[in-house]
Design a protein around this motif. Sequence first.
Motif, PDB file in Angstrom:
ATOM      1  N   LEU A  22      37.074  19.899-119.179  1.00  0.00           N
ATOM      2  CA  LEU A  22      37.585  18.532-119.263  1.00  0.00           C
ATOM      3  C   LEU A  22      37.301  17.896-120.616  1.00  0.00           C
ATOM      4  O   LEU A  22      38.064  17.041-121.072  1.00  0.00           O
ATOM      5  CB  LEU A  22      36.979  17.687-118.145  1.00  0.00           C
ATOM      6  CG  LEU A  22      37.485  18.014-116.747  1.00  0.00           C
ATOM      7  CD1 LEU A  22      36.650  17.289-115.705  1.00  0.00           C
ATOM      8  CD2 LEU A  22      38.950  17.685-116.612  1.00  0.00           C
ATOM      9  N   ALA A  23      36.212  18.287-121.264  1.00  0.00           N
ATOM     10  CA  ALA A  23      35.907  17.738-122.587  1.00  0.00           C
ATOM     11  C   ALA A  23      36.876  18.273-123.638  1.00  0.00           C
ATOM     12  O   ALA A  23      37.308  17.545-124.530  1.00  0.00           O
ATOM     13  CB  ALA A  23      34.468  18.066-122.980  1.00  0.00           C
ATOM     14  N   LEU A  24      37.222  19.546-123.535  1.00  0.00           N
ATOM     15  CA  LEU A  24      38.108  20.144-124.538  1.00  0.00           C
ATOM     16  C   LEU A  24      39.581  19.887-124.254  1.00  0.00           C
ATOM     17  O   LEU A  24      40.386  19.741-125.177  1.00  0.00           O
ATOM     18  CB  LEU A  24      37.854  21.650-124.613  1.00  0.00           C
ATOM     19  CG  LEU A  24      36.489  22.051-125.164  1.00  0.00           C
ATOM     20  CD1 LEU A  24      36.280  23.549-125.019  1.00  0.00           C
ATOM     21  CD2 LEU A  24      36.354  21.630-126.607  1.00  0.00           C
ATOM     22  N   TYR A  25      39.957  19.866-122.984  1.00  0.00           N
ATOM     23  CA  TYR A  25      41.358  19.659-122.586  1.00  0.00           C
ATOM     24  C   TYR A  25      41.417  18.576-121.521  1.00  0.00           C
ATOM     25  O   TYR A  25      41.519  18.870-120.336  1.00  0.00           O
ATOM     26  CB  TYR A  25      41.962  20.955-122.046  1.00  0.00           C
ATOM     27  CG  TYR A  25      41.932  22.083-123.030  1.00  0.00           C
ATOM     28  CD1 TYR A  25      42.836  22.132-124.077  1.00  0.00           C
ATOM     29  CD2 TYR A  25      40.987  23.105-122.922  1.00  0.00           C
ATOM     30  CE1 TYR A  25      42.805  23.169-124.994  1.00  0.00           C
ATOM     31  CE2 TYR A  25      40.955  24.138-123.826  1.00  0.00           C
ATOM     32  CZ  TYR A  25      41.863  24.164-124.853  1.00  0.00           C
ATOM     33  OH  TYR A  25      41.829  25.193-125.755  1.00  0.00           O
ATOM     34  N   PRO A  26      41.351  17.308-121.907  1.00  0.00           N
ATOM     35  CA  PRO A  26      41.320  16.241-120.903  1.00  0.00           C
ATOM     36  C   PRO A  26      42.667  16.072-120.209  1.00  0.00           C
ATOM     37  O   PRO A  26      43.710  16.456-120.738  1.00  0.00           O
ATOM     38  CB  PRO A  26      40.969  15.001-121.718  1.00  0.00           C
ATOM     39  CG  PRO A  26      41.437  15.299-123.083  1.00  0.00           C
ATOM     40  CD  PRO A  26      41.297  16.784-123.258  1.00  0.00           C
ATOM     41  N   LEU A  69      20.659  24.208-120.092  1.00  0.00           N
ATOM     42  CA  LEU A  69      21.933  24.108-119.382  1.00  0.00           C
ATOM     43  C   LEU A  69      22.157  22.697-118.845  1.00  0.00           C
ATOM     44  O   LEU A  69      23.282  22.184-118.891  1.00  0.00           O
ATOM     45  CB  LEU A  69      21.985  25.113-118.240  1.00  0.00           C
ATOM     46  CG  LEU A  69      22.229  26.556-118.651  1.00  0.00           C
ATOM     47  CD1 LEU A  69      22.161  27.463-117.438  1.00  0.00           C
ATOM     48  CD2 LEU A  69      23.559  26.703-119.349  1.00  0.00           C
ATOM     49  N   LEU A  70      21.111  22.075-118.343  1.00  0.00           N
ATOM     50  CA  LEU A  70      21.239  20.713-117.836  1.00  0.00           C
ATOM     51  C   LEU A  70      21.610  19.758-118.962  1.00  0.00           C
ATOM     52  O   LEU A  70      22.511  18.918-118.804  1.00  0.00           O
ATOM     53  CB  LEU A  70      19.940  20.275-117.166  1.00  0.00           C
ATOM     54  CG  LEU A  70      19.941  18.865-116.584  1.00  0.00           C
ATOM     55  CD1 LEU A  70      20.927  18.769-115.434  1.00  0.00           C
ATOM     56  CD2 LEU A  70      18.562  18.472-116.128  1.00  0.00           C
ATOM     57  N   LEU A  71      20.951  19.880-120.106  1.00  0.00           N
ATOM     58  CA  LEU A  71      21.283  19.009-121.248  1.00  0.00           C
ATOM     59  C   LEU A  71      22.708  19.238-121.730  1.00  0.00           C
ATOM     60  O   LEU A  71      23.437  18.281-122.018  1.00  0.00           O
ATOM     61  CB  LEU A  71      20.295  19.244-122.385  1.00  0.00           C
ATOM     62  CG  LEU A  71      18.878  18.721-122.159  1.00  0.00           C
ATOM     63  CD1 LEU A  71      17.966  19.179-123.293  1.00  0.00           C
ATOM     64  CD2 LEU A  71      18.874  17.217-122.045  1.00  0.00           C
ATOM     65  N   ALA A  72      23.107  20.497-121.827  1.00  0.00           N
ATOM     66  CA  ALA A  72      24.474  20.804-122.272  1.00  0.00           C
ATOM     67  C   ALA A  72      25.503  20.293-121.268  1.00  0.00           C
ATOM     68  O   ALA A  72      26.551  19.761-121.650  1.00  0.00           O
ATOM     69  CB  ALA A  72      24.626  22.310-122.479  1.00  0.00           C
ATOM     70  N   THR A  73      25.204  20.438-119.984  1.00  0.00           N
ATOM     71  CA  THR A  73      26.132  19.979-118.954  1.00  0.00           C
ATOM     72  C   THR A  73      26.287  18.466-118.991  1.00  0.00           C
ATOM     73  O   THR A  73      27.408  17.947-118.933  1.00  0.00           O
ATOM     74  CB  THR A  73      25.637  20.431-117.564  1.00  0.00           C
ATOM     75  OG1 THR A  73      25.540  21.855-117.548  1.00  0.00           O
ATOM     76  CG2 THR A  73      26.583  19.985-116.475  1.00  0.00           C
ATOM     77  N   VAL A  74      25.179  17.750-119.114  1.00  0.00           N
ATOM     78  CA  VAL A  74      25.241  16.286-119.200  1.00  0.00           C
ATOM     79  C   VAL A  74      26.019  15.862-120.445  1.00  0.00           C
ATOM     80  O   VAL A  74      26.853  14.944-120.387  1.00  0.00           O
ATOM     81  CB  VAL A  74      23.818  15.683-119.185  1.00  0.00           C
ATOM     82  CG1 VAL A  74      23.829  14.219-119.558  1.00  0.00           C
ATOM     83  CG2 VAL A  74      23.181  15.885-117.816  1.00  0.00           C
ATOM     84  N   ILE A  79      31.009  13.636-122.764  1.00  0.00           N
ATOM     85  CA  ILE A  79      32.169  13.734-123.661  1.00  0.00           C
ATOM     86  C   ILE A  79      33.460  13.658-122.854  1.00  0.00           C
ATOM     87  O   ILE A  79      34.410  12.972-123.230  1.00  0.00           O
ATOM     88  CB  ILE A  79      32.102  15.026-124.497  1.00  0.00           C
ATOM     89  CG1 ILE A  79      30.942  14.968-125.484  1.00  0.00           C
ATOM     90  CG2 ILE A  79      33.413  15.267-125.235  1.00  0.00           C
ATOM     91  CD1 ILE A  79      30.636  16.286-126.154  1.00  0.00           C
ATOM     92  N   ALA A  80      33.489  14.355-121.719  1.00  0.00           N
ATOM     93  CA  ALA A  80      34.687  14.331-120.869  1.00  0.00           C
ATOM     94  C   ALA A  80      34.953  12.927-120.338  1.00  0.00           C
ATOM     95  O   ALA A  80      36.104  12.474-120.307  1.00  0.00           O
ATOM     96  CB  ALA A  80      34.521  15.318-119.711  1.00  0.00           C
ATOM     97  N   ALA A  81      33.900  12.222-119.950  1.00  0.00           N
ATOM     98  CA  ALA A  81      34.078  10.856-119.443  1.00  0.00           C
ATOM     99  C   ALA A  81      34.561   9.925-120.550  1.00  0.00           C
ATOM    100  O   ALA A  81      35.406   9.062-120.323  1.00  0.00           O
ATOM    101  CB  ALA A  81      32.759  10.345-118.876  1.00  0.00           C
ATOM    102  N   ARG A  82      34.026  10.107-121.744  1.00  0.00           N
ATOM    103  CA  ARG A  82      34.429   9.260-122.873  1.00  0.00           C
ATOM    104  C   ARG A  82      35.897   9.479-123.231  1.00  0.00           C
ATOM    105  O   ARG A  82      36.591   8.544-123.599  1.00  0.00           O
ATOM    106  CB  ARG A  82      33.543   9.561-124.074  1.00  0.00           C
ATOM    107  CG  ARG A  82      33.790   8.679-125.261  1.00  0.00           C
ATOM    108  CD  ARG A  82      32.591   8.725-126.190  1.00  0.00           C
ATOM    109  NE  ARG A  82      32.829   8.060-127.430  1.00  0.00           N
ATOM    110  CZ  ARG A  82      32.776   6.737-127.601  1.00  0.00           C
ATOM    111  NH1 ARG A  82      32.528   5.960-126.589  1.00  0.00           N
ATOM    112  NH2 ARG A  82      32.980   6.216-128.783  1.00  0.00           N
TER     113      ARG A  82
END
Length: 140
Positions: A22-26, A69-74, A79-82
Motif C-alpha cells: 500500500l505504501a508503494l502502490y496506493p 520487523l515491527l519498526l519497519a511495519t509501523v 507511509i501508506a496512511a499518509r
Amino acid sequence: MGASEALLALVLVAVPGAGASLALYPGRELRLATRLASVYAFGYSLVALAALAIALGGWLTRGRLLAVLLLATVALWAIAARRGGWRPVRPRPPRIGYAGVVGLAALIAFAVFHWSLSPYLQFGVATPFRYWADGLEMAQ
C-alpha cells in the motif's frame, strides 16, 4: 508445520507486506491478484532483508528481528496512511471468469491434498527438504 505455525508465518509476512504494497502502490493502482502477490513478495523480502542486515551486523536474535520487523511495519503502514493507501482499496466486483474459477479450484484442491499428506508415511521423518528426503530414501 501445524496450522497455528502456518498462520503465524502468514501474519509475519502478510502484515509488513501489505504495508509495503500500500505504501508503494496506493489505492487502486493494482488489481486484486497483483496486490495479493505483491503482499507476499514484499513481506518475504522485508523479513529476509531485515534478517540479513541484522545477521551481517552479528546481532541476529529472535527479539531483535521481531523489533526491526515491527519498526519497519509501523513505518510502512504510516507511509501508506499518509499517502491514503487503504482508504480507496474498497474491493471492486472481481471479473474472474471461467479460467479464474478453475484455477482457484485447482489451487484449493492442491492445498487440501498437500496438507492431508504426512511426510512420515513416505520418508519416516518430517522434513521440508524434499530432495534431502529423497536422498535419504535412496541411501537406505
